[in-house]
Write an enzyme that holds these catalytic residues in place. Structure first.
Site, mmCIF file in Angstrom:
data_model
loop_
_atom_site.group_PDB
_atom_site.id
_atom_site.type_symbol
_atom_site.label_atom_id
_atom_site.label_comp_id
_atom_site.label_asym_id
_atom_site.label_seq_id
_atom_site.Cartn_x
_atom_site.Cartn_y
_atom_site.Cartn_z
ATOM 1 N N HIS A 108 0.806 -1.230 0.000
ATOM 2 C CA HIS A 108 0.000 0.000 0.000
ATOM 3 C C HIS A 108 0.836 1.274 0.000
ATOM 4 C CE1 HIS A 108 -3.543 -2.319 0.077
ATOM 5 N NE2 HIS A 108 -3.761 -2.379 1.371
ATOM 6 N N HIS A 178 -10.005 2.387 0.383
ATOM 7 C CA HIS A 178 -9.875 1.217 1.253
ATOM 8 C C HIS A 178 -10.868 1.254 2.419
ATOM 9 C CE1 HIS A 178 -8.005 -2.067 3.438
ATOM 10 N NE2 HIS A 178 -6.980 -2.142 2.591
ATOM 11 N N GLU A 313 -11.846 -3.252 -2.860
ATOM 12 C CA GLU A 313 -10.907 -2.231 -3.314
ATOM 13 C C GLU A 313 -10.707 -2.353 -4.824
ATOM 14 O OE1 GLU A 313 -7.306 -2.846 -0.867
ATOM 15 O OE2 GLU A 313 -8.659 -4.117 0.312
#
Length: 349
Positions: A108, A178, A313
């Site tokens: 991420h 997210h 996502e």
């Protein structure tokens, strides 16, 4: 008549910068709250079949937990959503090295990623625009990347998320949102009924790195092509479930190549009647069943227990910079990264 956007203080960063919470409200009474720290969606209030409102996303009441150990609750993710194996890839003959913040791998965008940066916010009539410049070398990524995200709440109870980015050097870009959802507003999510328009799933190894295979879902616990409760097969003895400790996989959507908007997912919560549909231009969607939630985090009046939230996502596939057979994620100077996803809320009578 739209209620527009209001704003209120939401704490301060250690350096003294003020964080603001923006409230988007529509004509039907739906409310979405977003802060300019990480572009985090802190609250979404949506009606059930009887018109009762509930907050259907996981999050916190104050800023401090978002700065600390939040598992990306509600955040914008970048530069690269999901994992990059060993934090390394080759770009135009040059090895790029990123920090590893998820065991041996980069996750991420690193720590801190876009989820822990202050964004510049501008409120419009029905939209909130957030911008952030990720400078050359931030978390190891090459080039200055100028990212813009626009959140829009429509009177059709649809939250639209539009991403835009440009760069001055070639760099991988895979931005996503997210949020953790619980359409009941309480309890676990195992009874939520999920449909995913995907014949294949990105197979992963025991470090959640793609093997390169797009595995057929037919005959496996990953077959959500017809509606199925999330918990119906989550405890089966399946190697992919073991690798993810449940569902934590990218589903390859059934869609033509290119920026075609399609319905990726449909989720129904039978007791409340709330429905969430995800429409996206992205080639994949990461479905995560809250496997690492353990009750140690709490906010908005409740503890976040195991599998008390799920994520959908929209994004490209994990580790794409190392997987040339996957859709391209490299943005180059003169090109524009642009993608849109829509989270549509409704009720089933």
């Amino acid at each position: 008549m739209r209620n527009g956007i209001t704003q209120a203080p939401f704490g301060q960063l250690p350096g003294g910068e003020s964080i603001t919470q923006f409230t988007l409200a529509n004509a039907t009474g739906m409310v979405v709250k977003i802060i300019d720290f990480g572009g985090v969606i802190t609250e979404i209030h949506a009606p059930d079949r009887d018109g009762r409102m509930a907050d259907v996303v996981l999050g916190f009441d104050t800023l401090a937990p978002y700065q600390a150990d939040s598992p990306y609750f509600g955040a914008l993710i970048g530069r690269y959503g999901n994992r990059i194996a060993r934090g390394r890839f080759t770009l135009d003959g040059r090895e790029i090295v990123l920090p590893t913040n998820n065991g041996n791998n980069h996750l991420h965008g690193g720590a801190p990623g876009f989820d822990k940066r202050k964004w510049t916010a501008v409120a419009h009539d029905d939209s909130l625009q957030l911008t952030y410049r990720s400078r050359d070398g931030e978390q190891g990524y090459p080039g200055n990347l100028d990212a813009t995200v626009v959140y829009t709440l429509t009177d059709d109870n649809e939250l639209i998320v539009r991403f835009h980015a440009v760069t001055d050097q070639a760099t991988p870009v895979n931005l996503t949102q997210h949020s953790y959802f619980n359409l009941a507003g309480q309890g676990d999510i195992l009874g939520h009924v999920l449909t995913l328009d995907a014949d294949r799933v990105v197979a992963i190894d025991d470090e959640s790195i793609p093997t390169g295979e797009l595995a057929p879902v037919a005959g496996t616990p990953f077959d959500f092509r017809t509606p199925r409760p999330i918990g119906s097969r989550i405890m089966e003895d399946d190697v992919q479930l073991r690798h993810g400790l449940g569902y934590d996989h990218n589903f390859a959507l059934n869609k033509p190549q290119g920026k075609t908007m399609t319905r990726a997912a449909h989720v129904r919560e039978p007791v409340s009647g709330r429905v969430l549909e995800l429409f996206t231009e992205e080639p994949g969607v990461q479905f995560y069943s809250g496997n690492f939630l353990d009750g140690s985090l709490a906010g908005k009046g409740r503890a976040y227990a195991h599998r008390s939230g799920f994520c959908l996502e929209p994004q490209h596939f994990p580790d794409s910079p190392n997987q040339p057979q996957f859709p391209n994620v490299i943005l180059r100077p003169g090109e524009v990264y642009q993608t849109e996803s829509r989270f549509r809320f409704s009720v089933e009578r």
